[in-house]
Scaffold this motif. Structure first.
Motif, PDB file in Angstrom:
ATOM      1  N   TYR A 251      54.659  34.560  35.030  1.00 55.11           N
ATOM      2  CA  TYR A 251      54.740  35.332  35.913  1.00 55.11           C
ATOM      3  C   TYR A 251      53.191  36.472  35.611  1.00 55.11           C
ATOM      4  O   TYR A 251      52.789  36.581  36.861  1.00 55.11           O
ATOM      5  N   ALA A 252      52.935  36.219  33.897  1.00 54.03           N
ATOM      6  CA  ALA A 252      51.772  36.153  33.761  1.00 54.03           C
ATOM      7  C   ALA A 252      50.515  35.720  34.777  1.00 54.03           C
ATOM      8  O   ALA A 252      49.527  36.993  35.009  1.00 54.03           O
ATOM      9  N   TYR A 278      51.071  34.683  21.108  1.00 50.80           N
ATOM     10  CA  TYR A 278      50.933  35.774  22.898  1.00 50.80           C
ATOM     11  C   TYR A 278      49.692  35.985  21.615  1.00 50.80           C
ATOM     12  O   TYR A 278      49.008  36.236  23.157  1.00 50.80           O
ATOM     13  N   LEU A 279      48.930  36.545  20.735  1.00 48.03           N
ATOM     14  CA  LEU A 279      48.051  37.171  20.536  1.00 48.03           C
ATOM     15  C   LEU A 279      46.380  36.840  20.741  1.00 48.03           C
ATOM     16  O   LEU A 279      45.589  36.991  21.225  1.00 48.03           O
ATOM     17  N   LEU A 284      48.288  35.204  28.743  1.00 50.90           N
ATOM     18  CA  LEU A 284      48.685  36.289  28.550  1.00 50.90           C
ATOM     19  C   LEU A 284      47.965  36.799  28.148  1.00 50.90           C
ATOM     20  O   LEU A 284      48.067  38.504  27.832  1.00 50.90           O
ATOM     21  N   LYS A 285      46.303  37.060  28.736  1.00 52.89           N
ATOM     22  CA  LYS A 285      45.204  38.233  28.010  1.00 52.89           C
ATOM     23  C   LYS A 285      45.174  39.570  29.180  1.00 52.89           C
ATOM     24  O   LYS A 285      45.308  40.349  28.478  1.00 52.89           O
ATOM     25  N   ASN A 286      46.319  39.368  30.376  1.00 50.35           N
ATOM     26  CA  ASN A 286      46.073  40.673  31.417  1.00 50.35           C
ATOM     27  C   ASN A 286      47.232  41.355  30.854  1.00 50.35           C
ATOM     28  O   ASN A 286      47.622  42.587  30.774  1.00 50.35           O
ATOM     29  N   ILE A 287      48.548  41.107  29.805  1.00 47.97           N
ATOM     30  CA  ILE A 287      49.141  41.504  28.938  1.00 47.97           C
ATOM     31  C   ILE A 287      48.578  42.319  27.977  1.00 47.97           C
ATOM     32  O   ILE A 287      49.100  43.373  27.153  1.00 47.97           O
ATOM     33  N   ASN A 291      48.233  46.597  25.673  1.00 44.98           N
ATOM     34  CA  ASN A 291      49.024  46.736  24.403  1.00 44.98           C
ATOM     35  C   ASN A 291      50.057  47.048  24.463  1.00 44.98           C
ATOM     36  O   ASN A 291      50.360  48.167  23.642  1.00 44.98           O
ATOM     37  N   PHE A 292      51.079  46.434  24.819  1.00 41.57           N
ATOM     38  CA  PHE A 292      52.685  46.972  25.131  1.00 41.57           C
ATOM     39  C   PHE A 292      53.181  46.497  23.774  1.00 41.57           C
ATOM     40  O   PHE A 292      54.176  47.586  23.712  1.00 41.57           O
TER      41      PHE A 292
END
Length: 294
Positions: A251-252, A278-279, A284-287, A291-292
């Motif tokens: 999805y990302a 994730y970090l 997933l860098k666009n998420i 800073n969600f």
């Protein structure tokens, strides 16, 4: 009388009436002395009923008058093996093999332990011994192939998996492993075919969904198909965090941020360890920029 009791005992055992079968065997034991086969059958029933100390006691009764009985050492080994007391299990499997080097069941389960404790070369040796003694042992081919695949000896792994396939065409784990090795050998269409066959045979192994979706995502560059497969897996395995996490990655990459975040939140609630991935996950860098989760 003994013959009729023995016939009754064995019939009850075949019908899985273990307590009743045991009663008959104990009556037989009282009528005869030092019959190794009867005592071993009693030990086996105690083992199946979960009375492990009694089972060992009966194996030791046999060894008291027949110290070279390989079946007893093997029986005790399986008890300790099931209890994950690997040191004792290894010792007794070795005793059984020392008395009967053709005892392929002992070689097989000893190989399983060596594989479990990462004594890989010893595992390979004993699986090879199984196949020398019994060239029709499906799981020896499967397990040995899996070891060679883990060592990136993929052509050799494939040969072993194809030998296994000659013996059993209904084992989902075999087709899963064929999917793995065909992908590594860059035979992508064959990889897909085998993962799909694995799913036809069993929907209960979440990693088949994971690996098949990864083939579509990374090899076919088909994110929509990958999401479809992840979604099928999540429907069957809603608590399998790795499926949710990997669907979030898709999805990302499609910039469907809300869907990705929703999957990640559920995945992290199931398995907090995934947060560390994730970090540093580029997909997933666009998420991460939002800073969600900060």
């Amino acid at each position: 009388m003994i013959d009729s009791l023995l016939e009754k005992a064995r019939k009850l055992y075949e019908e899985r009436k273990l307590a009743e079968a045991l009663k008959c065997y104990l009556e037989i034991e009282a009528l005869i002395e030092n019959d190794a086969d009867i005592l071993i059958e009693i030990a086996l029933i105690y083992d199946e009923l979960g009375f492990y100390e009694k089972a060992i006691e009966y194996y030791e009764k046999v060894l008291a008058f027949d110290e070279n009985n390989a079946r007893c050492y093997y029986g005790m080994a399986t008890i300790y093996d099931n209890q994950k007391d690997y040191d004792k299990a290894i010792s007794f499997y070795k005793e059984a093999i020392a008395l009967d080097n053709e005892y392929y069941e002992a070689h097989f389960f000893l190989a399983n332990i060596y594989d479990e404790i990462k004594e890989t070369m010893l595992a390979i040796y004993h699986y090879q011994r199984v196949l020398m003694i019994n060239p029709y042992h499906f799981y020896a081919y499967l397990n040995l192939g899996s070891i060679y695949e883990s060592l990136n000896q993929d052509e050799l792994a494939l040969q072993l998996f194809l030998k296994a396939l000659e013996l059993d065409k209904q084992n989902h784990l075999l087709f899963f492993n064929l999917g793995v090795v065909y992908r590594k050998l860059k035979q992508i269409d064959l990889s897909i075919i085998n993962y799909e066959k694995a799913l036809q045979l069993s929907e209960n192994y979440p990693y088949t969904y994971l690996n098949l979706a990864l083939v579509y995502k990374d090899e076919k560059k088909d994110l929509d198909k990958a999401i479809e497969i992840y979604s099928q897996g999540i429907e069957k395995h809603p608590k399998e965090a790795v499926l949710l996490y990997n669907r979030a990655c898709c999805y990302a990459l499609l910039n469907e941020i809300d869907k990705a975040i929703n999957d990640l939140k559920i995945a992290f609630s199931i398995n907090k360890d995934l947060f560390s991935y994730y970090l540093s996950d580029d997909e997933l860098k666009n998420i991460a920029k939002t800073n969600f989760f900060a």
